[in-house]
Design a protein around this motif. Sequence first.
Motif, short mmCIF file in Angstrom:
data_model
loop_
_atom_site.label_atom_id
_atom_site.label_comp_id
_atom_site.label_asym_id
_atom_site.label_seq_id
_atom_site.Cartn_x
_atom_site.Cartn_y
_atom_site.Cartn_z
N TRP A 11 -10.64 -42.13 3.36
CA TRP A 11 -10.19 -41.73 2.04
C TRP A 11 -10.76 -40.37 1.70
CZ3 TRP A 11 -6.41 -43.45 -0.85
CH2 TRP A 11 -6.34 -43.03 -2.18
N ASN A 12 -9.85 -39.41 1.54
CA ASN A 12 -10.23 -38.07 1.06
C ASN A 12 -11.31 -37.43 1.94
OD1 ASN A 12 -9.53 -36.18 -0.78
ND2 ASN A 12 -11.16 -36.69 -2.24
N LEU A 13 -11.15 -37.58 3.23
CA LEU A 13 -12.17 -37.08 4.17
C LEU A 13 -12.02 -35.57 4.39
CD1 LEU A 13 -14.44 -37.61 6.26
CD2 LEU A 13 -12.63 -37.95 7.95
N THR A 14 -13.11 -34.87 4.21
CA THR A 14 -13.14 -33.43 4.50
C THR A 14 -14.35 -33.16 5.39
OG1 THR A 14 -12.08 -32.85 2.41
CG2 THR A 14 -13.33 -31.11 3.51
N VAL A 15 -14.12 -32.42 6.44
CA VAL A 15 -15.20 -32.11 7.40
C VAL A 15 -15.23 -30.61 7.62
CG1 VAL A 15 -16.07 -32.46 9.74
CG2 VAL A 15 -14.95 -34.34 8.55
N ARG A 16 -16.40 -30.05 7.53
CA ARG A 16 -16.58 -28.61 7.81
C ARG A 16 -17.66 -28.44 8.87
NH1 ARG A 16 -14.39 -25.49 3.56
NH2 ARG A 16 -13.96 -26.76 1.73
N TYR A 17 -17.35 -27.60 9.86
CA TYR A 17 -18.37 -27.25 10.84
C TYR A 17 -19.14 -26.04 10.33
CZ TYR A 17 -16.13 -30.38 14.19
OH TYR A 17 -15.64 -31.49 14.81
N PRO A 18 -20.44 -25.99 10.61
CA PRO A 18 -21.22 -24.84 10.14
C PRO A 18 -20.70 -23.54 10.73
CG PRO A 18 -22.56 -26.31 11.51
CD PRO A 18 -21.25 -26.96 11.35
N GLY A 19 -20.65 -22.52 9.89
CA GLY A 19 -20.20 -21.21 10.35
C GLY A 19 -18.70 -21.04 10.34
N ASN A 20 -17.99 -22.10 9.99
CA ASN A 20 -16.53 -22.01 9.96
C ASN A 20 -16.05 -22.32 8.54
OD1 ASN A 20 -13.83 -22.00 10.44
ND2 ASN A 20 -13.94 -23.28 12.27
N PRO A 21 -15.56 -21.33 7.83
CA PRO A 21 -15.20 -21.56 6.43
C PRO A 21 -14.03 -22.53 6.27
CG PRO A 21 -14.53 -19.36 7.14
CD PRO A 21 -15.34 -19.94 8.24
N ALA A 65 -22.11 -31.36 11.20
CA ALA A 65 -20.93 -31.04 10.39
C ALA A 65 -21.11 -31.68 9.02
CB ALA A 65 -19.66 -31.57 11.05
N ALA A 66 -20.59 -30.99 8.00
CA ALA A 66 -20.67 -31.52 6.62
C ALA A 66 -19.46 -32.40 6.38
CB ALA A 66 -20.69 -30.36 5.64
N MET A 67 -19.72 -33.62 5.93
CA MET A 67 -18.64 -34.60 5.80
C MET A 67 -18.65 -35.14 4.36
SD MET A 67 -18.43 -37.88 8.27
CE MET A 67 -18.03 -39.47 7.59
N THR A 68 -17.51 -35.05 3.69
CA THR A 68 -17.38 -35.64 2.36
C THR A 68 -16.19 -36.59 2.37
OG1 THR A 68 -15.95 -33.85 1.60
CG2 THR A 68 -18.33 -33.60 1.20
N GLY A 69 -16.18 -37.48 1.40
CA GLY A 69 -15.11 -38.48 1.35
C GLY A 69 -15.63 -39.82 1.82
N SER A 70 -14.73 -40.72 2.04
CA SER A 70 -15.13 -42.08 2.37
C SER A 70 -14.51 -42.51 3.69
CB SER A 70 -14.69 -43.02 1.23
OG SER A 70 -14.72 -44.35 1.65
N VAL A 71 -15.34 -43.08 4.55
CA VAL A 71 -14.85 -43.63 5.82
C VAL A 71 -15.43 -45.02 5.98
CG1 VAL A 71 -14.79 -43.35 8.33
CG2 VAL A 71 -14.77 -41.33 6.88
N ARG A 72 -14.58 -45.97 6.33
CA ARG A 72 -15.04 -47.33 6.61
C ARG A 72 -14.42 -47.79 7.93
NH1 ARG A 72 -17.82 -46.02 3.26
NH2 ARG A 72 -18.46 -47.01 1.29
N VAL A 73 -15.28 -48.23 8.82
CA VAL A 73 -14.81 -48.77 10.10
C VAL A 73 -15.37 -50.18 10.22
CG1 VAL A 73 -14.80 -48.49 12.60
CG2 VAL A 73 -14.78 -46.48 11.15
N GLY A 74 -14.50 -51.16 10.20
CA GLY A 74 -14.96 -52.54 10.23
C GLY A 74 -15.88 -52.84 9.05
N GLY A 75 -15.63 -52.19 7.94
CA GLY A 75 -16.45 -52.39 6.74
C GLY A 75 -17.72 -51.57 6.74
N LEU A 76 -18.03 -50.89 7.82
CA LEU A 76 -19.26 -50.09 7.89
C LEU A 76 -18.97 -48.63 7.54
CD1 LEU A 76 -20.71 -51.46 11.26
CD2 LEU A 76 -21.43 -52.07 8.94
N ASP A 77 -19.96 -48.00 6.96
CA ASP A 77 -19.84 -46.58 6.63
C ASP A 77 -20.53 -45.77 7.72
OD1 ASP A 77 -19.87 -44.06 5.67
OD2 ASP A 77 -20.92 -44.51 3.79
N PRO A 78 -19.77 -45.02 8.53
CA PRO A 78 -20.41 -44.26 9.62
C PRO A 78 -21.46 -43.29 9.12
CG PRO A 78 -18.03 -44.28 9.87
CD PRO A 78 -18.31 -44.88 8.53
N GLY A 79 -21.33 -42.84 7.87
CA GLY A 79 -22.34 -41.93 7.34
C GLY A 79 -23.67 -42.63 7.12
#
Lengths: 683, 236
Positions: A11-21, A65-79
């Motif tokens: 849900w609403n996942l945004t990922v940014r790698y450092p140094g890459n705008p 990498a900077a990660m915002t938003g929500s991720v659930r895999v099998g009910g677990l939050d990878p973050g």
Amino acid sequence: MRHPEEVVRVWNLTVRYPGNPAPALSNVHLRLEAGECVIVSGPSGCGKSTLALCLTGFIPHAIDAAMTGSVRVGGLDPGQVGVYDLAEFVGLVQQDPEAQFCTMRVEDEIAFGPENLLCPAEEIARRVDWALDAVSASHLRRRRLAELSGGEKQRVALAAVLAMRPSVLILDEPTAHLDPRGTGALVRLLADMQSQLGLAIMILEHRPERFFDIAHRVVQLSDGTVVFDGPPREAPGRVDGADALTPRAWVGPRPGTETTTGIEPGHGSSPRPGPPDRGSPNPGSLRPLPGLSRSPQVRAPFQRVSAVQGCRCCPPGTARLRRASFEFGARASQILDAPSCKHRQPQHRQGRWRKLVAPYLGFRAGSRPRPDWRPGGPEFRPGADHNFARPPGHDLPPSALSDDPRSSSHSGSGPGAGRSARPFAKLARGSGKGCARDYTLDNPLLRVCNLTQRYGDRAVLQEVSLVVGRGEIVGIMGDNGSGKTTLLLSIMGVLRPASGRIILDGDDITNVPVSARARRIGMIFQNPNHQLFTDHVWREVVVGPLSRGVPEAVCRPAAEALLDRFDLAAFRDSHPLTLSYGQKRRLNLAAVMVSDPSVLLLDEPFVGQDTARAQELARLLGELASAGKGILLVGHEPDLMSRCCDRLLFLDGGRVIVDAPVREALADFERMDLHDYLPEAWT
Amino acid sequence: MITCPKPGLNPLSKLVLLVSFCVLALRAESPGQAAALCAAVLLGHAVTGLPPAILWRRLRGIAVFALVLFLSQLFLTGVGAPWGVRAASGVRMATRFLNIILGSHLFVSTTPAEDLAYALMHLGLPYRYGFTLLVAMRFVPYFRLQSNTVLQAQMVRGIGVDRPSLKGVWCVARYTLVPLVVTALGRVESLAISMEGRCFGLHPRRTFLRTVPFRPADAVIMAAVIAVAAAAAAMF
């Protein structure tokens, strides 16, 4: 709110790698239910692999990498949980199965995961049995990994992940290293696994069409955002199938021809759409391709006194006529081959010249340039001494050099007579019937005659014969291990053939060293990184000529023009490894083209490339062909090959079993049950 | 439960055998003792069924180097000493070198690397080190393949590596390193993801499906070898 059967929710996942705008993923929404198969497609660099790394927890735990938003895999939050906690819910099979093995044997590899989970030996053995059974590979249990084929390795990689008993299986470009037969088998295997195990499967694939039969949904990414999420058949941006059966649809018509070969009206051939993005492939509109040998200082040593380039006793325009004879048939050839032309066989002058330059070019001084290969021609007399340069022990009769069926009648009784009787023999798979057609070119640019290549006692190529004409693109297809790459390496001279001959533009180059061949034949390997040796783009282009002693001042104009032509001028001082994949591929081409070779050999150049990149490469190849180059193209992708080539060859066990214009070749494939090699539009 | 594919000595027994043999080879002073050890190791090769022609092909470079050792001892060292002493010294040096290489070759030829790694891990070697050995062994053929491909890519660009010359060797070294490192790094990343994705390193120890049996015969042979080696070393 979480769906009861939902195994993945993004849900609403945004990922940014450092140094890459620019974000690698931006506001991505995705869900995956148990038993569902979803294809995540999109061009290279669109964020597919980043999504997989987020779902498996490598982002943010192992990869910065900077990660915002929500991720659930099998009910677990990878973050929140780590990679290890997710490993029993989600398994990732990467692109290259070979690269993810860490043991030596199949059984050890599959047991590796459960062993790390501290499973007892009995449980591990049960899991190994189950996983091998799930991928139909129980027979591989005792084998060493190094002995497996590409498809078998893919099965073992799958089984190794399945042994962790995940609920979600992610496959990253699973067909990248498989031939069409292996791809078909993988699709069927995944369908079986899905129906029997109820796994949720996510396939990351830039050419999703091949999985449409088993997919429930297609999620299309573009620049990190989801642009489509729906049923496969409604997926946008699919390659239009209308041109799928049109030879050279992506590369433009062959110079001197108005229509393509063997296409009936109304079967996808007309109107023929050109490449979508860069304008018409009309050869007339193209800038001439620069090349090193266009520089007079460099051209001179390479120039041969050639009948094609005219001679003093022939009228002006003879050379043009002779070139035209190649395109338009025998009439002009008959005029030009008239015995009245005393320079048709200027053996003394040519002999002296060739003796002078032979040590530098690597040619045999006695090799006779440009024999007329057409049986029955003015110079062709069976049994006569044609002064061909024959390697020791390769004393082939003239019929071995001919592709005319009549020539088999005078094959004689000398060595090689049996081989020469059927120089273009084609064996139909299973049926034992031969293909009736022979493909014949007058005055071909490249001719391979009865080439046999062995690795130890094993014959990898068996009496392979083929021709490539000027401006022609010939595709070579076949299973992994059928000898395609070996054929290219043999033509290039990297491998020395056990027997057979290679004739380039009339010269026997069978014994010419590879460094000398490199001036007239260019070869591009599958992995662009294997061909980037230096630390500057400019240096990369000129390193070949410089290594051969050509001063930089001489090759500079051609190299600069090539950089400009291939849109690499802005990267002139960049490190080659910082370029994108497509730019690296273009740099490979520029580095080869700087020597202005007349023949190009390409070994699976489309591997790992999305459709747009493949089209871009095809367009470049079309331009090269329009400039008169002969191109021999090894590839696995039926759709791409049928769109790019004039003619298709099929190698099976080192033998050519099909050699025909595209449409006839596809008909042969169908007749020989090579359905995996047929384009989607054909089936 | 799986065991070593071919029943035979435990790799650890072979390792002890090798170490004992090397100690003896280093202790052997007289040409007769060295010759006896050489005969023993050649007999071992014969027992494994390795054809002499293949053995010679693999080790002819080593034999040439042993000859160089002998000649250097004969002509370059101990100047002023009698020729017989110098020759004996040369024979000793050359046979020591040959025996150790032959013994190691026999060990490597008859012991799969994975069997040795698993045996060491069963013995108590931390599994991270054991798998380091396994992964390194996997990289050897990979590097060979990749370097072949890079070499071929250089050849097709006309970089003069098909004719042996100093310039060619320089080109090979210079232009091979970068592509090899780049492809190797990519492979390391894939391997790390694959291993961590299957929980490698989750626990300080792990279980094993593969067992490398240590049979009574191994114990007997190991004890006998150690005893013989100790006695021989004392006598030499």
